[in-house]
Scaffold this motif. Structure first.
Motif, short mmCIF file in Angstrom:
data_model
loop_
_atom_site.label_atom_id
_atom_site.label_comp_id
_atom_site.label_asym_id
_atom_site.label_seq_id
_atom_site.Cartn_x
_atom_site.Cartn_y
_atom_site.Cartn_z
N PRO A 149 39.90 5.23 -57.48
CA PRO A 149 39.84 5.51 -56.05
C PRO A 149 38.65 4.78 -55.40
N ALA A 150 38.91 4.18 -54.26
CA ALA A 150 37.87 3.46 -53.52
C ALA A 150 36.88 4.46 -52.94
N TRP A 151 35.63 4.01 -52.76
CA TRP A 151 34.62 4.87 -52.14
C TRP A 151 33.54 4.03 -51.51
N THR A 152 32.90 4.62 -50.52
CA THR A 152 31.68 4.11 -49.91
C THR A 152 30.79 5.32 -49.71
N LEU A 153 29.62 5.31 -50.34
CA LEU A 153 28.74 6.48 -50.32
C LEU A 153 27.31 6.07 -50.04
N PRO A 154 26.52 6.99 -49.48
CA PRO A 154 25.10 6.70 -49.24
C PRO A 154 24.31 6.65 -50.55
N THR A 155 23.34 5.75 -50.58
CA THR A 155 22.46 5.62 -51.74
C THR A 155 21.13 6.32 -51.44
N ALA A 156 20.30 6.37 -52.45
CA ALA A 156 19.00 7.03 -52.33
C ALA A 156 18.11 6.36 -51.28
N ASP A 157 18.32 5.06 -51.04
CA ASP A 157 17.46 4.34 -50.09
C ASP A 157 18.04 4.31 -48.67
N GLY A 158 19.07 5.14 -48.43
CA GLY A 158 19.62 5.25 -47.09
C GLY A 158 20.67 4.20 -46.74
N LYS A 159 20.96 3.31 -47.66
CA LYS A 159 22.01 2.31 -47.44
C LYS A 159 23.32 2.88 -47.95
N GLU A 160 24.35 2.05 -47.96
CA GLU A 160 25.64 2.47 -48.52
C GLU A 160 26.03 1.53 -49.63
N LEU A 161 26.73 2.06 -50.60
CA LEU A 161 27.29 1.26 -51.69
C LEU A 161 28.77 1.60 -51.76
N SER A 162 29.59 0.56 -51.91
CA SER A 162 31.03 0.74 -52.03
C SER A 162 31.49 0.24 -53.38
N LEU A 163 32.56 0.81 -53.88
CA LEU A 163 33.14 0.29 -55.10
C LEU A 163 33.49 -1.18 -54.92
N SER A 164 33.95 -1.55 -53.73
CA SER A 164 34.31 -2.95 -53.47
C SER A 164 33.11 -3.89 -53.58
N ASP A 165 31.89 -3.38 -53.36
CA ASP A 165 30.67 -4.19 -53.52
C ASP A 165 30.49 -4.62 -54.96
N LEU A 166 31.10 -3.89 -55.88
CA LEU A 166 30.94 -4.15 -57.31
C LEU A 166 32.11 -4.94 -57.90
N ALA A 167 33.03 -5.40 -57.04
CA ALA A 167 34.19 -6.16 -57.50
C ALA A 167 33.71 -7.38 -58.28
N GLY A 168 34.41 -7.67 -59.37
CA GLY A 168 34.03 -8.80 -60.20
C GLY A 168 33.09 -8.40 -61.34
N GLN A 169 32.65 -7.16 -61.34
CA GLN A 169 31.79 -6.64 -62.42
C GLN A 169 32.50 -5.49 -63.10
N LYS A 170 32.21 -5.30 -64.38
CA LYS A 170 32.64 -4.08 -65.05
C LYS A 170 31.64 -3.00 -64.63
N VAL A 171 32.13 -1.79 -64.39
CA VAL A 171 31.28 -0.73 -63.86
C VAL A 171 31.39 0.52 -64.74
N ILE A 172 30.23 1.08 -65.06
CA ILE A 172 30.17 2.41 -65.67
C ILE A 172 29.74 3.35 -64.54
N LEU A 173 30.66 4.19 -64.11
CA LEU A 173 30.39 5.17 -63.06
C LEU A 173 30.26 6.52 -63.76
N TYR A 174 29.06 7.07 -63.74
CA TYR A 174 28.89 8.35 -64.42
C TYR A 174 28.58 9.44 -63.40
N VAL A 175 29.23 10.58 -63.62
CA VAL A 175 29.15 11.74 -62.73
C VAL A 175 28.28 12.79 -63.41
N TYR A 176 27.30 13.30 -62.66
CA TYR A 176 26.42 14.34 -63.20
C TYR A 176 26.25 15.43 -62.15
N PRO A 177 26.04 16.68 -62.58
CA PRO A 177 26.02 17.80 -61.64
C PRO A 177 24.83 17.86 -60.69
N ALA A 178 23.61 17.63 -61.17
CA ALA A 178 22.45 17.84 -60.29
C ALA A 178 21.23 17.07 -60.78
#
Length: 159
Positions: free
Chosen positions: A11-40
Protein backbone atom coordinates in the motif's frame (compact mmCIF):
# COMPACT_ATOMS: atom_id res chain seq x y z
CA UNK A 1 -7.89 -7.59 9.35
CA UNK A 2 -6.12 -8.63 6.17
CA UNK A 3 -2.41 -9.32 6.09
CA UNK A 4 -0.06 -8.66 3.21
CA UNK A 5 1.35 -11.59 1.27
CA UNK A 6 4.43 -11.83 -0.94
CA UNK A 7 3.69 -10.74 -4.51
CA UNK A 8 1.16 -8.07 -3.51
CA UNK A 9 1.87 -4.41 -4.18
CA UNK A 10 2.61 -2.63 -0.91
CA UNK A 11 0.00 0.00 0.00
CA UNK A 12 1.23 3.48 -0.93
CA UNK A 13 1.81 6.02 1.84
CA UNK A 14 3.05 9.51 2.54
CA UNK A 15 3.76 10.20 6.21
CA UNK A 16 5.44 12.90 8.31
CA UNK A 17 9.00 12.26 9.45
CA UNK A 18 10.70 13.23 12.69
CA UNK A 19 12.15 16.36 11.06
CA UNK A 20 8.75 17.69 9.98
CA UNK A 21 9.12 16.71 6.32
CA UNK A 22 7.22 13.97 4.53
CA UNK A 23 8.42 10.66 3.18
CA UNK A 24 6.49 8.60 0.64
CA UNK A 25 6.90 5.02 -0.39
CA UNK A 26 7.25 6.38 -3.94
CA UNK A 27 10.34 8.36 -2.79
CA UNK A 28 12.01 4.98 -2.23
CA UNK A 29 11.19 3.56 -5.69
CA UNK A 30 14.17 1.79 -7.19
CA UNK A 31 15.44 0.64 -3.78
CA UNK A 32 14.68 -2.46 -1.78
CA UNK A 33 13.01 -1.35 1.46
CA UNK A 34 12.78 -2.88 4.92
CA UNK A 35 9.73 -1.24 6.51
CA UNK A 36 9.50 -2.19 10.14
CA UNK A 37 6.52 -1.46 12.37
CA UNK A 38 6.98 -0.96 16.11
CA UNK A 39 4.44 -0.03 18.81
CA UNK A 40 6.05 2.89 20.67
CA UNK A 41 9.30 4.84 20.59
CA UNK A 42 11.45 4.86 23.72
CA UNK A 43 10.06 1.63 25.14
CA UNK A 44 12.53 -1.17 25.93
CA UNK A 45 11.66 -3.56 23.08
CA UNK A 46 11.31 -0.84 20.47
CA UNK A 47 14.61 0.71 21.55
CA UNK A 48 16.33 -2.68 21.30
CA UNK A 49 14.94 -3.21 17.80
CA UNK A 50 15.73 0.33 16.55
CA UNK A 51 19.30 0.16 17.88
CA UNK A 52 19.74 -3.24 16.25
CA UNK A 53 18.74 -1.77 12.88
CA UNK A 54 21.03 1.23 13.54
CA UNK A 55 23.98 -1.01 14.39
CA UNK A 56 23.51 -3.14 11.26
CA UNK A 57 22.39 -0.40 8.87
CA UNK A 58 25.64 -0.21 6.89
CA UNK A 59 25.53 -3.96 6.17
CA UNK A 60 21.86 -3.77 5.12
CA UNK A 61 22.55 -0.73 2.93
CA UNK A 62 25.51 -2.45 1.25
CA UNK A 63 23.11 -5.30 0.43
CA UNK A 64 20.83 -2.72 -1.23
CA UNK A 65 18.22 -2.17 1.49
CA UNK A 66 16.85 1.11 2.82
CA UNK A 67 15.38 0.91 6.34
CA UNK A 68 12.33 2.87 7.50
CA UNK A 69 10.60 2.56 10.88
CA UNK A 70 6.90 3.35 11.29
CA UNK A 71 4.86 3.81 14.48
CA UNK A 72 1.83 5.76 15.70
CA UNK A 73 4.13 8.13 17.65
CA UNK A 74 4.03 11.86 16.93
CA UNK A 75 6.85 13.35 14.83
CA UNK A 76 8.03 15.18 17.97
CA UNK A 77 8.40 11.93 19.91
CA UNK A 78 10.18 10.34 16.95
CA UNK A 79 12.64 13.26 16.88
CA UNK A 80 13.46 12.69 20.56
CA UNK A 81 13.87 8.94 19.93
CA UNK A 82 16.25 9.56 17.01
CA UNK A 83 18.31 12.02 19.04
CA UNK A 84 18.42 9.88 22.20
CA UNK A 85 19.44 6.68 20.38
CA UNK A 86 21.50 8.17 17.52
CA UNK A 87 19.28 6.56 14.88
CA UNK A 88 20.50 7.05 11.32
CA UNK A 89 17.47 6.00 9.26
CA UNK A 90 14.08 7.64 8.85
CA UNK A 91 11.17 7.11 11.22
CA UNK A 92 7.68 8.02 10.03
CA UNK A 93 4.59 8.82 12.05
CA UNK A 94 1.20 7.19 11.42
CA UNK A 95 -0.85 8.73 14.20
CA UNK A 96 -4.12 7.86 12.40
CA UNK A 97 -2.98 4.23 12.09
CA UNK A 98 -4.38 4.13 8.53
CA UNK A 99 -1.13 2.85 7.00
CA UNK A 100 -0.55 0.40 9.85
CA UNK A 101 -4.07 -0.94 9.26
CA UNK A 102 -3.52 -1.17 5.48
CA UNK A 103 -0.41 -3.27 6.13
CA UNK A 104 -2.28 -5.53 8.58
CA UNK A 105 -0.06 -4.26 11.41
CA UNK A 106 -2.78 -2.79 13.59
CA UNK A 107 -5.56 -4.85 15.10
CA UNK A 108 -6.20 -7.61 17.58
CA UNK A 109 -3.18 -9.26 19.15
CA UNK A 110 -2.33 -11.28 22.23
CA UNK A 111 -0.52 -9.42 24.99
CA UNK A 112 0.31 -11.35 28.15
CA UNK A 113 -2.47 -13.82 27.36
CA UNK A 114 -5.15 -11.18 26.75
CA UNK A 115 -6.59 -10.09 23.42
CA UNK A 116 -6.03 -6.38 22.89
CA UNK A 117 -6.15 -3.99 19.95
CA UNK A 118 -2.87 -2.36 19.07
CA UNK A 119 0.20 -2.19 16.88
CA UNK A 120 1.48 -5.59 15.76
CA UNK A 121 5.29 -5.58 15.57
CA UNK A 122 5.86 -6.47 11.92
CA UNK A 123 8.43 -6.21 9.15
CA UNK A 124 7.91 -5.91 5.42
CA UNK A 125 10.55 -6.28 2.75
CA UNK A 126 9.62 -4.56 -0.50
CA UNK A 127 11.36 -4.88 -3.82
CA UNK A 128 12.44 -1.99 -6.04
CA UNK A 129 8.92 -1.73 -7.51
CA UNK A 130 7.17 -1.66 -4.11
CA UNK A 131 6.02 -5.28 -4.25
CA UNK A 132 5.99 -7.26 -1.00
CA UNK A 133 8.78 -9.85 -0.95
CA UNK A 134 8.38 -10.74 2.71
CA UNK A 135 5.75 -9.97 5.36
CA UNK A 136 6.50 -11.04 8.94
CA UNK A 137 4.00 -10.42 11.73
CA UNK A 138 4.35 -10.69 15.51
CA UNK A 139 8.14 -10.54 15.34
CA UNK A 140 10.28 -10.35 18.47
CA UNK A 141 12.30 -7.19 19.03
CA UNK A 142 15.43 -8.96 20.27
CA UNK A 143 17.31 -10.85 17.57
CA UNK A 144 14.91 -9.77 14.84
CA UNK A 145 17.48 -8.03 12.63
CA UNK A 146 19.79 -11.07 12.68
CA UNK A 147 16.88 -13.37 11.84
CA UNK A 148 15.74 -11.08 9.03
CA UNK A 149 19.26 -10.72 7.62
CA UNK A 150 19.65 -14.51 7.60
CA UNK A 151 16.35 -14.88 5.76
CA UNK A 152 17.48 -12.25 3.22
CA UNK A 153 20.90 -13.87 2.80
CA UNK A 154 22.70 -10.84 4.22
CA UNK A 155 25.64 -11.72 6.42
CA UNK A 156 25.91 -9.63 9.59
CA UNK A 157 29.16 -9.32 11.52
CA UNK A 158 29.44 -11.56 14.56
CA UNK A 159 28.21 -9.87 17.72
Amino acid sequence: MSRLEPGQPAPAWTLPTADGKELSLSDLAGQKVILYVYPAAMTPGCTTQACDFRDNLAVLQRAGYAVVGISPDSPEKLAKFIEKEGLTFPLVSDESKEVLTAYGAFGEKKLYGKTVTGVIRSTFVLDERGVVELARYNVRAKGHVASLAKQLGVGLPAA
